[in-house]
Design an enzyme around this catalytic site. Structure first.
Site, short mmCIF file in Angstrom:
data_model
loop_
_atom_site.label_atom_id
_atom_site.label_comp_id
_atom_site.label_asym_id
_atom_site.label_seq_id
_atom_site.Cartn_x
_atom_site.Cartn_y
_atom_site.Cartn_z
N GLU B 155 101.47 20.74 27.43
CA GLU B 155 102.43 20.17 28.41
C GLU B 155 103.02 20.17 29.54
OE1 GLU B 155 105.25 17.26 26.34
OE2 GLU B 155 105.08 18.51 24.47
N HIS B 241 123.94 16.31 23.90
CA HIS B 241 123.86 15.75 22.67
C HIS B 241 124.78 16.55 21.62
CE1 HIS B 241 121.06 12.26 23.46
NE2 HIS B 241 122.26 12.06 24.15
N HIS B 250 119.80 22.19 25.69
CA HIS B 250 119.05 21.48 26.65
C HIS B 250 120.47 20.47 27.40
CE1 HIS B 250 118.32 19.22 23.38
NE2 HIS B 250 118.51 18.20 23.72
N HIS B 252 121.18 16.95 29.35
CA HIS B 252 120.56 15.50 29.92
C HIS B 252 121.17 15.27 31.41
CE1 HIS B 252 119.13 13.81 26.05
NE2 HIS B 252 119.86 14.58 25.63
#
Lengths: 322, 322
Positions: B155, B241, B250, B252
């Protein structure tokens, strides 16, 4: 084989049931079959084309315009974006229209795009500039409508519940948020206004208020469960806005099924549980929420931006806002 | 007088300019005139009618079905909800369609309405039940795709930026969120994946991480400003989150102009500034985010609900989730 024609598949879809409707009703998920095999069709209203040629002809294309009501210069309608042909049944309207006519420059400013900015309000900025601004808002009488409701002078038809707690300090009113239709339980959105007047915003909450806040939250859960059948405590979320629209402490209560929108945006909403929890774990050297940095977003046309945060960004000292 | 006929007003509206487009493009605000006087027309896509008779005929009514792409059983389209008549210009599509065909029971479950519940995860529930669940998720290989991206195996076309910081601990990748079109700046939504692997979620952040978090936030601002022209640091919001979709820390990053949706919902998103701030003001007796209550919402079909919070609600002891 016909399954290799992707477009033909849609018209061959045989509807069985509606799985769900979300995005403020603008998405539906249909279960059905194609050639006897199970299929799902997700249907969403698309974004508008903003090509000027289309926008020019748009008002002429609208059909079945149905006026739902009006108030002075404000009128609202349902309509269809296209003429329907010779169909067996009338097609449900796919457009909501609001017309403001004649409108003023203030309307144009209100509805024009406004850049937002994310700012960090430090305890110092709060004390020196923002709190005096809040005080001025309160002194200008912008809170009269709140006090009128609390004292029972106006808008009593909007009071859904008025508490009678043993301790006056615990009393509150429940009002419907303007965006709630007052009947769809999954879209429930209430405002709890405390009756005490010493709390202007979340900034006034201190470590000593943790027990009061927990009691209030528990009372609100019980009250809403009692008022709305089918609502359980763990179907409710509680948050506050900072900056709020008015400087009298109030809590937003929403159903977990309500589609989150700007009212729950990061930089606007702070979970009440998060506030309670932060106060509860705060170092004993600090008093409360007045001692922490708070990040939020502001429109560039707002007074807080033009009078406080823009000058600060430019290295200037904001003029007194009190 | 014709102005007293509210329906006639709409077709007489003469378009001048588009003031703004919001609600994911599904609301436009047009400035124009009616009989030479200024007027505003607010146009919104309406909720779908869910009358079964309409849903039954819906697939037959759809016209101009235009297949945009497909991948295995997934196909996506634009379409019109009505046939257009004999107009000078083709009408822009007003529907987005997604077809899953043939679909499985798992698809049906995924897209069916699912009641959510607001739960409070105490430090004890976290340690005893949730952390073992996270560990199992990590051990089952659900993070392989993350490690493959970080190590450059897969990816790479989705990696928008790979940092090369002086301290390896500070390194991160930027990926586009799936819902971002990768070009509309006002809708910018990025994910910053840290390269270090010891942080599973916000729960692992401690008081000692405040400086590291502040440095990371500042680096992210600089990086995004450099990658996207016109983006300034105070046009960005940062949140995490909890629960996250995968247990590798991670962040956002969204543009302030992005319409807040479920990804920013209370009970899902926590402002990164809020986390940094809470750690910074936390009592010295506590270690970090593992020591606080966290409120969040869970679907009733989720494992965390069925295996941990539902048993707890019923007064039972959850079985081991490790």
């Amino acid at each position: 084989m016909s399954t290799t024609n992707p477009n033909g598949l849609i018209t061959r879809f045989k509807f069985q049931s509606l799985l769900r409707q979300d995005s403020a009703g603008r998405r539906i998920i249909l279960k059905g079959t194609i050639s006897g095999q199970p299929a799902l069709l997700l249907v969403e209203r698309a974004a508008f084309d903003i090509d000027p040629a289309y926008l020019n002809s748009f008002p002429r294309l609208v059909t079945h315009v149905n006026n739902l009501g009006d108030n002075d210069i404000y009128r609202w309608y349902m309509a269809n974006s296209l003429p329907d042909g010779t169909l067996d049944q009338p097609t449900p309207p796919d457009l909501k229209l609001n017309l403001i006519y004649p409108c003023t420059e203030a309307h144009v400013a209100k509805y024009s795009f406004q850049q937002s900015r994310a700012v960090v309000e430090t305890p110092e900025i709060y004390t020196k500039f923002v709190r005096p601004y809040m005080q001025r808002c309160r002194e200008e009488g912008r809170l009269n409508w709140v006090f009128n409701i609390i004292e029972g002078r106006t808008e009593q038809e909007n009071v859904l519940f008025r508490s009678e707690e043993a301790d006056l300090k615990d009393d509150f009113l429940l009002l419907p948020d303007l965006n709630w239709d007052r009947k769809t339980i999954g879209g429930l959105h209430l405002l709890a206004l405390v009756e005490r007047r010493d709390l202007w915003s979340v900034r006034d909450l201190t470590r000593g208020d943790v027990a009061w806040l927990r009691h209030l939250r528990a009372t609100l859960v019980k009250t809403v469960e009692g008022l709305y059948e089918g609502v359980e405590g763990d179907m409710l979320k509680f948050y506050v806005h900072y900056q709020p629209t008015y400087y009298h402490f109030h809590i937003h209560i929403v159903h977990v099924d309500l589609d989150p929108s700007a009212t729950q945006g990061v930089g606007k909403a702070i979970s009440l549980d998060n506030v309670i929890n932060q106060l509860d774990t705060m170092s004993g050297a600090l008093t409360g929420m007045a001692d922490v940095d708070l990040m939020y977003t502001l429109g560039e046309a707002s007074e807080l931006w033009t009078k406080i945060f823009l000058p600060l960004k430019e290295g200037k000292v904001p003029k007194s806002t009190g």
